[in-house]
Write a protein that holds these residues in place. Structure first.
Motif, short mmCIF file in Angstrom:
data_model
loop_
_atom_site.label_atom_id
_atom_site.label_comp_id
_atom_site.label_asym_id
_atom_site.label_seq_id
_atom_site.Cartn_x
_atom_site.Cartn_y
_atom_site.Cartn_z
N THR A 56 0.83 -1.20 0.00
CA THR A 56 0.00 0.00 0.00
C THR A 56 0.86 1.26 0.00
OG1 THR A 56 -1.74 -1.16 1.18
CG2 THR A 56 -1.81 1.24 1.24
N PHE A 59 3.08 1.38 -3.53
CA PHE A 59 2.43 1.56 -4.83
C PHE A 59 1.20 2.47 -4.78
CE2 PHE A 59 4.52 -2.63 -5.30
CZ PHE A 59 5.39 -2.27 -6.32
N ILE A 60 0.30 2.22 -3.87
CA ILE A 60 -0.96 2.96 -3.85
C ILE A 60 -0.76 4.38 -3.36
CG2 ILE A 60 -3.29 2.99 -2.89
CD1 ILE A 60 -3.17 -0.07 -2.84
N PRO A 62 1.96 6.54 -3.60
CA PRO A 62 2.45 7.43 -4.64
C PRO A 62 1.45 7.63 -5.79
CG PRO A 62 4.17 5.91 -4.01
CD PRO A 62 2.92 5.47 -3.32
N ALA A 63 0.66 6.61 -6.10
CA ALA A 63 -0.34 6.75 -7.16
C ALA A 63 -1.40 7.76 -6.75
CB ALA A 63 -0.97 5.40 -7.47
N MET A 64 -1.81 7.76 -5.49
CA MET A 64 -2.80 8.72 -5.01
C MET A 64 -2.22 10.14 -5.02
SD MET A 64 -5.68 7.50 -4.39
CE MET A 64 -6.21 5.84 -4.74
N TRP A 66 0.05 11.29 -7.13
CA TRP A 66 0.09 11.71 -8.53
C TRP A 66 -1.28 12.08 -9.02
CZ3 TRP A 66 -2.28 9.60 -12.83
CH2 TRP A 66 -1.86 10.11 -14.05
N TRP A 67 -2.32 11.32 -8.59
CA TRP A 67 -3.68 11.57 -9.02
C TRP A 67 -4.15 12.92 -8.49
CZ3 TRP A 67 -8.44 11.85 -6.34
CH2 TRP A 67 -9.56 11.83 -7.15
N GLN A 68 -3.78 13.29 -7.26
CA GLN A 68 -4.20 14.56 -6.70
C GLN A 68 -3.53 15.73 -7.40
OE1 GLN A 68 -3.43 14.32 -2.51
NE2 GLN A 68 -5.49 13.56 -2.05
N ASN A 70 -2.76 15.92 -10.55
CA ASN A 70 -3.30 16.09 -11.90
C ASN A 70 -4.76 16.45 -11.91
OD1 ASN A 70 -0.86 15.58 -13.14
ND2 ASN A 70 -1.17 13.37 -13.12
#
Length: 71
Positions: A56, A59-60, A62-64, A66-68, A70
């Protein structure tokens, strides 16, 4: 006289009772086996939880982030 009868005569009241792990510790051998079984199972559950948290965070998380950025 058979061996079991000799052992029964020698042990007296203790014949057929479970022996303790240590004489001063009121813990039988079957109880110690159960304890080892449960602690081993708990260790594996802890390892699985640790791996899940690690995935979590790695991976999850850093993905969150990046999503915030953009949106």
């Amino acid at each position: 006289m058979g061996e079991s009868k000799r052992r029964k005569d020698a042990l007296g009241e203790k014949y057929g009772q479970e022996s303790y792990v240590f004489p001063w510790l009121p813990l039988t051998k079957s109880q110690s086996k159960d304890f080892m079984k449960w602690t081993t199972r708990g260790s594996w559950i802890g390892i699985a939880v640790l791996a899940l948290i690690w995935v979590t965070v790695l991976f999850i998380g850093p993905a969150m982030g990046w999503w915030q950025l953009n949106n």
